[in-house]
Design a protein around this motif. Sequence first.
Motif, PDB file in Angstrom:
ATOM      1  N   UNK A 163       0.544  -1.118  -0.273  1.00 27.70           N
ATOM      2  CA  UNK A 163      -0.387  -0.109   0.325  1.00 27.70           C
ATOM      3  C   UNK A 163       0.875   1.226  -0.172  1.00 27.70           C
ATOM      4  N   UNK A 164       1.562   0.848   1.152  1.00 26.54           N
ATOM      5  CA  UNK A 164       2.857   2.783   1.216  1.00 26.54           C
ATOM      6  C   UNK A 164       3.189   3.149  -0.247  1.00 26.54           C
ATOM      7  N   UNK A 165       3.663   1.938  -1.736  1.00 24.70           N
ATOM      8  CA  UNK A 165       4.641   1.993  -2.195  1.00 24.70           C
ATOM      9  C   UNK A 165       3.544   2.471  -3.737  1.00 24.70           C
ATOM     10  N   UNK A 166       2.505   1.928  -4.105  1.00 21.41           N
ATOM     11  CA  UNK A 166       1.738   2.446  -4.802  1.00 21.41           C
ATOM     12  C   UNK A 166       0.736   3.938  -4.148  1.00 21.41           C
ATOM     13  N   UNK A 167       0.128   3.619  -3.256  1.00 19.71           N
ATOM     14  CA  UNK A 167       0.106   5.002  -2.619  1.00 19.71           C
ATOM     15  C   UNK A 167       0.714   6.092  -2.984  1.00 19.71           C
ATOM     16  N   UNK A 168       2.136   6.175  -2.616  1.00 20.56           N
ATOM     17  CA  UNK A 168       3.709   7.341  -2.683  1.00 20.56           C
ATOM     18  C   UNK A 168       3.514   7.404  -3.885  1.00 20.56           C
ATOM     19  N   UNK A 169       4.131   6.322  -4.877  1.00 21.35           N
ATOM     20  CA  UNK A 169       3.729   6.856  -6.712  1.00 21.35           C
ATOM     21  C   UNK A 169       2.780   7.044  -7.095  1.00 21.35           C
ATOM     22  N   UNK A 170       1.980   7.093  -7.211  1.00 21.12           N
ATOM     23  CA  UNK A 170       0.870   8.021  -7.324  1.00 21.12           C
ATOM     24  C   UNK A 170       0.634   9.396  -7.248  1.00 21.12           C
ATOM     25  N   UNK A 171       1.371   9.622  -5.640  1.00 21.44           N
ATOM     26  CA  UNK A 171       0.905  10.309  -5.165  1.00 21.44           C
ATOM     27  C   UNK A 171       2.490  11.783  -5.504  1.00 21.44           C
ATOM     28  N   UNK A 172       3.366  10.544  -6.075  1.00 18.13           N
ATOM     29  CA  UNK A 172       4.629  11.285  -7.323  1.00 18.13           C
ATOM     30  C   UNK A 172       3.902  12.544  -8.098  1.00 18.13           C
ATOM     31  N   UNK A 173       3.058  11.236  -9.275  1.00 19.92           N
ATOM     32  CA  UNK A 173       3.137  11.768 -10.317  1.00 19.92           C
ATOM     33  C   UNK A 173       1.882  12.950  -9.843  1.00 19.92           C
ATOM     34  N   UNK A 174       0.904  13.370  -8.473  1.00 20.40           N
ATOM     35  CA  UNK A 174       0.665  14.536  -8.739  1.00 20.40           C
ATOM     36  C   UNK A 174       1.237  15.090  -8.077  1.00 20.40           C
ATOM     37  N   UNK A 175       1.976  15.469  -6.890  1.00 26.86           N
ATOM     38  CA  UNK A 175       3.246  16.317  -6.529  1.00 26.86           C
ATOM     39  C   UNK A 175       4.318  16.253  -7.126  1.00 26.86           C
ATOM     40  N   UNK A 176       5.106  16.001  -7.955  1.00 29.41           N
ATOM     41  CA  UNK A 176       6.841  15.434  -7.995  1.00 29.41           C
ATOM     42  C   UNK A 176       7.626  15.968  -6.623  1.00 29.41           C
ATOM     43  N   UNK A 177       6.852  15.447  -5.797  1.00 29.08           N
ATOM     44  CA  UNK A 177       7.936  15.902  -4.807  1.00 29.08           C
ATOM     45  C   UNK A 177       8.610  14.628  -4.065  1.00 29.08           C
ATOM     46  N   UNK A 178      10.028  15.335  -4.111  1.00 38.90           N
ATOM     47  CA  UNK A 178      11.440  13.909  -3.987  1.00 38.90           C
ATOM     48  C   UNK A 178      11.123  13.376  -2.672  1.00 38.90           C
ATOM     49  N   UNK A 179      10.040  13.449  -1.803  1.00 41.75           N
ATOM     50  CA  UNK A 179      10.064  12.615   0.178  1.00 41.75           C
ATOM     51  C   UNK A 179       9.114  12.058  -0.568  1.00 41.75           C
ATOM     52  N   UNK A 180       8.348  11.599  -1.713  1.00 37.85           N
ATOM     53  CA  UNK A 180       7.702  10.655  -2.213  1.00 37.85           C
ATOM     54  C   UNK A 180       8.314  10.392  -2.379  1.00 37.85           C
ATOM     55  N   UNK A 181       8.718  10.628  -4.145  1.00 41.47           N
ATOM     56  CA  UNK A 181       9.215   9.647  -4.665  1.00 41.47           C
ATOM     57  C   UNK A 181      10.687   9.125  -3.913  1.00 41.47           C
ATOM     58  N   UNK A 182      10.760   8.960  -3.055  1.00 38.06           N
ATOM     59  CA  UNK A 182      11.904   8.441  -2.015  1.00 38.06           C
ATOM     60  C   UNK A 182      11.537   7.383  -1.305  1.00 38.06           C
ATOM     61  N   UNK A 183      10.128   7.841  -0.923  1.00 36.49           N
ATOM     62  CA  UNK A 183       9.934   6.586  -0.044  1.00 36.49           C
ATOM     63  C   UNK A 183       8.580   5.457  -1.235  1.00 36.49           C
ATOM     64  N   UNK A 184       8.718   5.969  -2.325  1.00 34.81           N
ATOM     65  CA  UNK A 184       7.872   4.925  -3.084  1.00 34.81           C
ATOM     66  C   UNK A 184       8.605   4.088  -3.813  1.00 34.81           C
ATOM     67  N   UNK A 185       9.618   4.612  -3.947  1.00 33.33           N
ATOM     68  CA  UNK A 185      10.711   3.688  -4.883  1.00 33.33           C
ATOM     69  C   UNK A 185      11.799   2.629  -3.421  1.00 33.33           C
TER      70      UNK A 185
END
Length: 519
Positions: A163-185
């Motif tokens: 759930x964390x990976x998919x949620x933050x992967x989608x969140x990064x698409x919207x935000x382009x926030x590097x924190x979200x990218x780091x969490x999802x990868x």
Amino acid sequence: MVFKKTISFDILIFIALLLVGLYFHVFLPLGFNFERIYGDLGDARFLNYVLEHSFLYLSGNLDSFWSANFFYPFKNAIVISENLIGTAPIYALFRLLNFDRETSFQFWFVSLTLLNYFVSTYVFYKLTGKLSIAAIGGFIFAFNISQFGQYNHLQVLPRFIIPIAIYYAILFIKSHDIKHFTIFIFSIVFQFYCGIYLGFLLVIAILFIYLLSFIIDYKSYIILIKNYVLLFKIFLITIIHGALLYVLFQPYYEWSQILGKRNFEEIEPSIPRIWSYFSSTSGTYLWSWLEKTFQSSPIWWDHLLFPGAIVFVSIILSVVLFKKIFTYDKKYYAYSFILVFIFTLSVNDITLYKLFLNLPGFNSMRAIGRIINIELFYFSVFIILVVGYYYKKTKYKKILISLIVLITILDQSIIKQNPSPTYSKLESQNRITTLTKKIVNKENYSSFAYCPIDKTEPIFAYHIDAMLLSQTINLPTVNGYSGTCPGLICEFINQLDTTSLYKWTNENKINKKDVLILF
């Protein structure tokens, strides 16, 4: 005061669903005194061995993690299967608390079950802002009846990171926030460390999410490309996590060069069919008439994927309410699920999954039905979005939530003590104790082989006995357990007799007098 009452109601729902889930999935099948363990005398005990191996390594009692004391003298035996590195510290914690090997394995199971519920509920809370609705989704994700078809392969239990990976992967698409990218990868990499199977299956979902984002929202990528600082950070973070994956996969790559690729014919029977999703585990309260619906497969037990009627109802309502519940970023959940479902389905022996076989690592998997562990996240999202929609529309909010909770519990109810195979913890321990008494002057031998004369049980049970014994007495064993065989040891693994054993020792230039034989 109203605020406090609302919070209290939500927490009550959260706790009630947790207790019901634990009763169905932990206490009913395993016993309130933890008398039993999920699985059989093969896969489950092998995973117990791997976790104990990790503990011995972490505690400084072993020099190498990848080399283990089975399939002697083969090196890097751990790479033949899952390694469970990511969740080994949880098991090690209970060993440090002085629980025995088997009990620590049980507590490892309970801990991961709790993590699956807590983490998924957290993500669903982020999506809905309502704890009681989020808990319903968490219950479906963590305590779904389809899991009883998965518990014979507990390597897929660590799935709380999905759930964390998919949620933050989608969140990064919207935000382009590097924190979200780091969490999802990081989540993707960590899932590989928790379980390689689910790591690859999670990658399928992530690939589709980003493929869709390129198509749907390509303009945002034009903006992203112009942000050189962000691109550099993304590149740097990707390199770091790529290095972590290299450390994990380098031993597996070396082994794959010896083993070669799997034939598609080995994989094909495990790919889900439509009827797989209507084939229920045994022991459910409502769905006994769907038990083993799909029996045409030689491995029907891997096709027990029925997730409950509430899932199908939520999918139908999701289609009806599509434009109302799947807003900007939420549509990625719907679209990526459709692609994941289609590409991991076989219809009339035709499947698009073949397209993945040329990608690195995907050819190593032979149980594609485990995709249900990814799909459960999507199912849960559909449920919480539908419930959330009706929750906003009604004045009787608590009544609605209470009704949905009761329906969910009824839909997922188990009445049979063992809806999934289990084995006796005491029996497993006694098997090793009995063998230990046969050991005499182990210092005079470089290894041992267990060759029982009366083979009344599956061969793999004796091999696991030998492996667990080797951990107990710290003496390597020629015995071993895996879906594949290293080198030319296969004949001994299949025959388990002295004739094939001596062929193996001769081929490896091992003096047979140095091998202690247990009968």
